[in-house]
Enzyme design. Structure first.
Site, mmCIF file in Angstrom:
data_model
loop_
_atom_site.group_PDB
_atom_site.id
_atom_site.type_symbol
_atom_site.label_atom_id
_atom_site.label_comp_id
_atom_site.label_asym_id
_atom_site.label_seq_id
_atom_site.Cartn_x
_atom_site.Cartn_y
_atom_site.Cartn_z
ATOM 1 N N LYS A 274 23.449 -16.558 30.486
ATOM 2 C CA LYS A 274 22.930 -16.112 29.185
ATOM 3 C C LYS A 274 23.759 -16.627 28.000
ATOM 4 O O LYS A 274 23.610 -17.769 27.618
ATOM 5 C CB LYS A 274 22.769 -14.597 29.177
ATOM 6 C CG LYS A 274 21.811 -14.151 30.319
ATOM 7 C CD LYS A 274 21.177 -12.827 30.072
ATOM 8 C CE LYS A 274 20.429 -12.294 31.271
ATOM 9 N NZ LYS A 274 19.047 -12.735 31.399
ATOM 10 N N ASP B 103 28.926 -9.104 38.297
ATOM 11 C CA ASP B 103 27.864 -9.924 37.734
ATOM 12 C C ASP B 103 27.852 -9.667 36.228
ATOM 13 O O ASP B 103 27.315 -8.668 35.753
ATOM 14 C CB ASP B 103 26.521 -9.545 38.372
ATOM 15 C CG ASP B 103 25.388 -10.383 37.815
ATOM 16 O OD1 ASP B 103 25.601 -11.066 36.786
ATOM 17 O OD2 ASP B 103 24.285 -10.355 38.394
ATOM 18 N N TYR C 282 20.061 -5.985 39.564
ATOM 19 C CA TYR C 282 19.354 -7.243 39.823
ATOM 20 C C TYR C 282 20.347 -8.369 39.582
ATOM 21 O O TYR C 282 21.040 -8.396 38.555
ATOM 22 C CB TYR C 282 18.157 -7.354 38.870
ATOM 23 C CG TYR C 282 17.402 -8.656 38.972
ATOM 24 C CD1 TYR C 282 16.508 -8.882 40.013
ATOM 25 C CD2 TYR C 282 17.555 -9.654 38.002
ATOM 26 C CE1 TYR C 282 15.793 -10.075 40.099
ATOM 27 C CE2 TYR C 282 16.841 -10.841 38.077
ATOM 28 C CZ TYR C 282 15.962 -11.052 39.120
ATOM 29 O OH TYR C 282 15.257 -12.224 39.199
HETATM 30 N N1 HOZ Z 1 15.702 -11.557 34.490
HETATM 31 C C1 HOZ Z 1 15.000 -11.392 33.244
HETATM 32 C C2 HOZ Z 1 15.169 -9.998 32.740
HETATM 33 N N2 HOZ Z 1 16.267 -9.266 33.237
HETATM 34 C C3 HOZ Z 1 13.553 -11.766 33.436
HETATM 35 C C4 HOZ Z 1 12.841 -12.120 32.209
HETATM 36 C C5 HOZ Z 1 11.429 -12.602 32.401
HETATM 37 O O1 HOZ Z 1 10.794 -12.288 33.419
HETATM 38 O O2 HOZ Z 1 10.981 -13.332 31.523
#
Ligand code: HOZ
Length: 435
Positions: A273, A245, A151
């Site tokens: 992050k 990534d 992702y």
């Molecule tokens: N991209 C976040 C986790 N990999 C999403 C967190 C969320 O939906 O709060």
């Protein structure tokens, strides 16, 4: 939802969630936190300090979500808070360059081996979207290769066989992504170098391959030995750009991220992050030659009103400076080993087969007996058992990711005492799930 997953405690979280659901899609501002992957009511959080979070009903949890990765120093770190207070007194945003942005760029350049220049943005999604535009603009090609279950944020080109929330909700390809765009994204299985080679045999016009060098978004899935080297070799030989990534892995697995740990250099790196220290930040970086194609130095356009925001730069810079102390990564490694060994033992004692994948302070326990090396094997995990385990842990005061397909994170604030309490909670939770 099974009865074990049904949340019947009532309380203020329930009350707030009932109101939230009328006001926000699914009651949340980002899908995974809605608990759809595990059932029940999401805990509304009032405050967090160190390795712990307290919900609006006053219950405290040992937290392994860490705001999905950024809180490597724990929540509300005193030094970060004090730097933020100083920054706040000078104003919150100028829309003009600041010294802090220069210091941040220098910090990233000094830490991340393949990065000579950087552009700050506001989220990991923005970073990956911008990196893809850069790759397409540079090569004059359209196609992109990504890996099933990886992702890279919610950009159109990247919501194809994606992990994280879309995998959790069973929506790996989202409506609203134009078919013409999705056709330009080719997917291949993670850890399968031959599959990647075949993709290049079958397709022309490939601008870039984007990869999470250690996957976090189908749960934690490390690369097989030599795999990243193969991906690097293939992309170079086929004349396509390689994008790492490192939104999750950057400053997490080592100061210089996965590229430092595995000694494999991408062409472009995306970050987020940890570099924001808990404030909304993303970045992408590469060699000077590549980055000078971005406007206004070059003609590939990308911009942002709040990019390089002084509060975000201050929180991020303070965090990154603390991470100059490389012994932190040794401590996190020891903590990861202690916790994961303990939890695996607890699972075994209760008669469960689990597979725990871990790289440093990033880990996932999968409810399966088979090795998890790609999306196909991750998807074989027993999600119902995970949901039950998640709720049993929550009951015991441990907050895990509310989805089997997310990584958990350890911070420097997770003391041995907290790790041991987590293992003890795991023992009780596994026993409870076993019935
Ligand atoms: N991209 C976040 C986790 N990999 C999403 C967190 C969320 O939906 O709060």
């Amino acid at each position: 939802m099974s009865s074990a997953q049904k949340d019947e405690r009532g309380g203020r979280s329930e009350e707030l969630f009932a109101r939230a659901i009328e006001l926000m899609p699914g009651g949340v501002n980002s899908p995974v936190r809605a608990f759809r992957g595990v059932g029940g009511t999401p805990r509304f959080i009032r405050s967090a300090k160190g390795a712990e979070m307290t919900d609006v009903d006053g219950k405290t949890y040992i937290d392994y979500v860490g705001s999905w990765g950024p809180m490597i120093l724990g929540h509300a770190d005193e030094e970060v808070l004090s730097a933020l207070r100083d920054a706040l007194a000078h104003g919150t945003s100028y829309g003009a360059p600041t010294e802090l942005e220069v210091l941040m760029a220098e910090e990233i350049r000094d830490a991340v081996p393949s990065v000579e220049m950087v552009r700050m943005v506001n989220s990991g999604t923005e970073a990956t979207m911008s990196a893809i535009r850069l790759a397409r603009g540079l090569t004059g090609r359209n196609k992109l290769v990504k890996f099933e279950g990886c992702y890279h944020g919610h950009g159109d080109s990247l919501l194809v066989k994606a992990g994280s929330g879309v995998a959790t909700l069973g929506l790996p390809d989202s409506p609203g992504v134009p078919a013409t765009l999705a056709q330009n994204t080719i997917t291949v299985s993670f850890n399968d170098a031959e599959g990647l080679e075949r993709v290049f045999d079958e397709h022309e016009d490939i601008a870039a391959v984007i990869i999470e060098p250690v996957v976090g978004n189908m749960g934690c899935v490390p690369p097989r030995e030599g795999y990243l080297e193969s991906v690097r070799e293939i992309t170079k030989r086929r004349d396509a750009l390689l994008i790492f990534d490192e939104v999750m892995t950057g400053f997490r697995l080592a100061r210089g991220g996965a590229q430092e740990l595995y000694k494999v250099m991408p062409d472009i790196t995306t970050m987020g992050k940890i570099i924001g220290g808990g404030l909304p930040v993303g970045a992408y970086g590469a060699s000077r030659d590549i980055m000078n194609h971005i406007a206004p130095a070059g003609n590939i356009y990308q911009a942002g009103t709040l990019s390089g925001n002084p509060l975000a730069m201050m929180a991020g810079l303070t965090t990154l400076r603390r991470l100059r102390d490389k012994s932190i990564y040794e401590r996190l490694e020891r903590a990861g080993e202690r916790l994961c060994n303990g939890l695996t033992g607890a699972a075994r004692e209760a008669g469960f087969e689990t597979v725990t994948n871990r790289v440093g302070s990033m880990w996932t326990s999968f409810f399966t007996g088979e090795p998890v090396t790609d999306w196909t094997s991750a998807a074989r995990s027993n999600r119902e058992l995970y949901g039950k385990f998640f709720h049993a842990m929550l009951e015991e005061g441990v907050y895990l990711a509310p989805s089997q397909f997310e990584a958990a994170f350890i911070s420097t604030a997770h003391t041995d005492e907290l790790l041991d309490r987590t293992i003890e909670a795991g023992r009780k939770a596994f026993r409870k799930v076993a019935g």
